[in-house]
Write an enzyme that holds these catalytic residues in place. Structure first.
Site, PDB file in Angstrom:
ATOM      1  N   ASP A  68      -0.854   6.964   6.175  1.00  0.00           N
ATOM      2  CA  ASP A  68      -2.037   6.499   5.952  1.00  0.00           C
ATOM      3  C   ASP A  68      -2.460   4.883   6.850  1.00  0.00           C
ATOM      4  O   ASP A  68      -1.608   4.081   8.081  1.00  0.00           O
ATOM      5  CB  ASP A  68      -2.191   5.053   4.876  1.00  0.00           C
ATOM      6  CG  ASP A  68      -2.465   4.180   4.377  1.00  0.00           C
ATOM      7  OD1 ASP A  68      -4.183   4.085   5.159  1.00  0.00           O
ATOM      8  OD2 ASP A  68      -2.832   3.370   3.418  1.00  0.00           O
ATOM      9  N   TRP A  99       1.122  -1.552  -0.066  1.00  0.00           N
ATOM     10  CA  TRP A  99       0.081   0.397  -0.390  1.00  0.00           C
ATOM     11  C   TRP A  99       0.961   1.128   0.201  1.00  0.00           C
ATOM     12  O   TRP A  99       0.209   2.129  -0.494  1.00  0.00           O
ATOM     13  CB  TRP A  99      -1.233  -0.177   1.817  1.00  0.00           C
ATOM     14  CG  TRP A  99      -2.008  -0.913   1.073  1.00  0.00           C
ATOM     15  CD1 TRP A  99      -1.391  -2.334   1.668  1.00  0.00           C
ATOM     16  CD2 TRP A  99      -2.805  -1.577  -0.086  1.00  0.00           C
ATOM     17  NE1 TRP A  99      -3.329  -3.205   1.464  1.00  0.00           N
ATOM     18  CE2 TRP A  99      -3.095  -2.724   0.726  1.00  0.00           C
ATOM     19  CE3 TRP A  99      -3.692  -0.317  -1.473  1.00  0.00           C
ATOM     20  CZ2 TRP A  99      -4.709  -3.241  -0.404  1.00  0.00           C
ATOM     21  CZ3 TRP A  99      -4.036  -1.194  -1.865  1.00  0.00           C
ATOM     22  CH2 TRP A  99      -5.329  -2.174  -1.502  1.00  0.00           C
ATOM     23  N   LYS A 155     -11.563  -1.246   8.310  1.00  0.00           N
ATOM     24  CA  LYS A 155     -10.939  -2.720   9.214  1.00  0.00           C
ATOM     25  C   LYS A 155     -11.126  -2.094  10.011  1.00  0.00           C
ATOM     26  O   LYS A 155     -11.943  -3.457  11.769  1.00  0.00           O
ATOM     27  CB  LYS A 155      -9.416  -2.586   9.037  1.00  0.00           C
ATOM     28  CG  LYS A 155      -8.998  -3.016   6.972  1.00  0.00           C
ATOM     29  CD  LYS A 155      -7.862  -2.621   7.043  1.00  0.00           C
ATOM     30  CE  LYS A 155      -7.759  -2.695   5.098  1.00  0.00           C
ATOM     31  NZ  LYS A 155      -7.573  -3.636   5.158  1.00  0.00           N
TER      32      LYS A 155
END
Length: 360
Positions: A172, A102, A196
């Site tokens: 992030d 990511w 999540k």
């Protein structure tokens, strides 16, 4: 109804009490005669949901007044572009620490916007560890440093962040926000997809210092400009109303549970159970991440060969465990144990791992 033992990496498990409350209110929210997804986003009922959700998040994470809270769409992936569009000033550099897939994608999108460089990386070690602060090289012309605090695929996590930086720190936090207390003053901007730890997919939380709102490039499309969303209280366009409502329910659950410190304690307990099953297996299971960089959210491990891995995953599924296959980048297995995964489910997985080892 029998519930799955859900260890999916995302979308992930939600608190059962939040699901039950949503079910109860599904046809008639607060006497409105409508479901939440039928409410106008300009209605009094939804404006109360929007404000209540922001206040819950501000209280749980102790977010200072000088930070704006935005509810956006497009997932963390859109933030890969919005961050440099808004924060990468003309003639400056964006610095990125690579710790997994990511962060690689975030860098790639930033390079489409301007000059973005690698400040540190553990790619050569197949992302088994988090680089130390001393390994991070930030060019003097940098506008910000970007990190990914938890790496779902490789099972690593930042346990101490770079401090006293000469630039703004952007993070992030899609897969570990709300899992432990934060020192918000260390960050210029945090973003997180909800699917999540915060709720269902569809809403992305952005927490940004108000000083950074003035960096946005002139002429940005309105939907990509943080200032537009801040000025309109995240109601510039029709927001993901149902996702924000579920975010509110999850935050209420976290508050009732005892807040972020209690969640951190539970997360440490859950992770310890699985890492103990790996470490005490005599090599039957092998953890991917180096011990000092292990994630409390995603426990990644491999078995000795593909046949054993296939047998493990097959027997696990037959026993009710869902989502344990590892990502193709690492292989093996991955147990995602986000906030809403109950401790008892992790205990069952630990027992299953021990029994499977003893049989094989």
């Amino acid at each position: 109804m029998k519930r799955a033992l859900n260890f999916n990496a995302g979308p992930a498990a939600l608190p059962e009490s939040a699901l039950a409350k949503a079910e109860k209110e599904m046809m008639n929210y607060q006497g409105s005669g409508m479901a939440v997804m039928e409410l106008s986003h300009r209605s009094k009922e939804f404006e109360e949901i929007n404000e209540r959700t922001k206040n819950l998040l501000r209280n749980l994470l102790t977010i200072p007044d000088e930070y704006e809270i935005l509810f956006l769409q497009g997932g963390a992936s859109l933030q890969f572009s919005m961050v440099p569009m808004n924060l990468l000033e003309e003639g400056s550099i964006a610095s990125y620490v690579l710790t997994g897939t990511w962060s690689e994608k975030a860098l790639k999108e930033a390079q489409k916007v301007g000059n973005a460089v690698i400040a540190a990386s553990s790619k050569n070690a197949n992302y088994r560890f988090i680089p130390s602060s001393s390994e991070i090289d930030i060019p003097a012309e940098s506008s910000y440093l970007h990190i990914t605090t938890n790496n779902t695929i490789y099972g690593t996590q930042w346990h101490s962040i770079p401090e006293n930086l000469p630039v703004s720190l952007v993070a992030d936090m899609s897969s570990d926000i709300l899992s432990r207390p934060l020192n918000l003053s260390a960050y210029g901007l945090i973003y997180a997809g909800a699917q999540k730890n915060l709720g269902p997919s569809g809403v992305t939380v952005v927490i940004i210092h108000k000083d950074l709102l003035n960096r946005s490039r002139p002429g940005l499309p309105s939907m990509l400009d943080y200032r537009v969303h801040a000025d309109s209280q995240s109601l510039y366009n029709t927001p993901p109303t149902l996702s924000i409502y579920f975010l509110m329910l999850v935050l209420q659950w976290a508050e009732e549970l005892g807040g972020v410190k209690q969640l951190e304690q539970l997360n440490k307990q859950k992770a310890a159970l699985l890492y103990d099953a790996v470490d005490s297996s005599g090599g039957f299971y092998t953890g991917h991440a180096e011990e000092k960089s292990r994630s409390l959210m995603n426990v990644t491990f491999t078995l000795n060969n593909e046949d054993l891995t296939s047998a493990f995953l097959h027997e696990a599924e037959e026993s009710g465990f869902i989502g344990l296959a590892g990502h193709r980048s690492v292989g093996g297995c991955r147990a995602s144990i986000y906030n809403a995964v109950p401790l008892e489910n992790v205990e069952k997985l630990s027992d299953f791992m021990n029994v499977f080892r003893s049989k094989n």
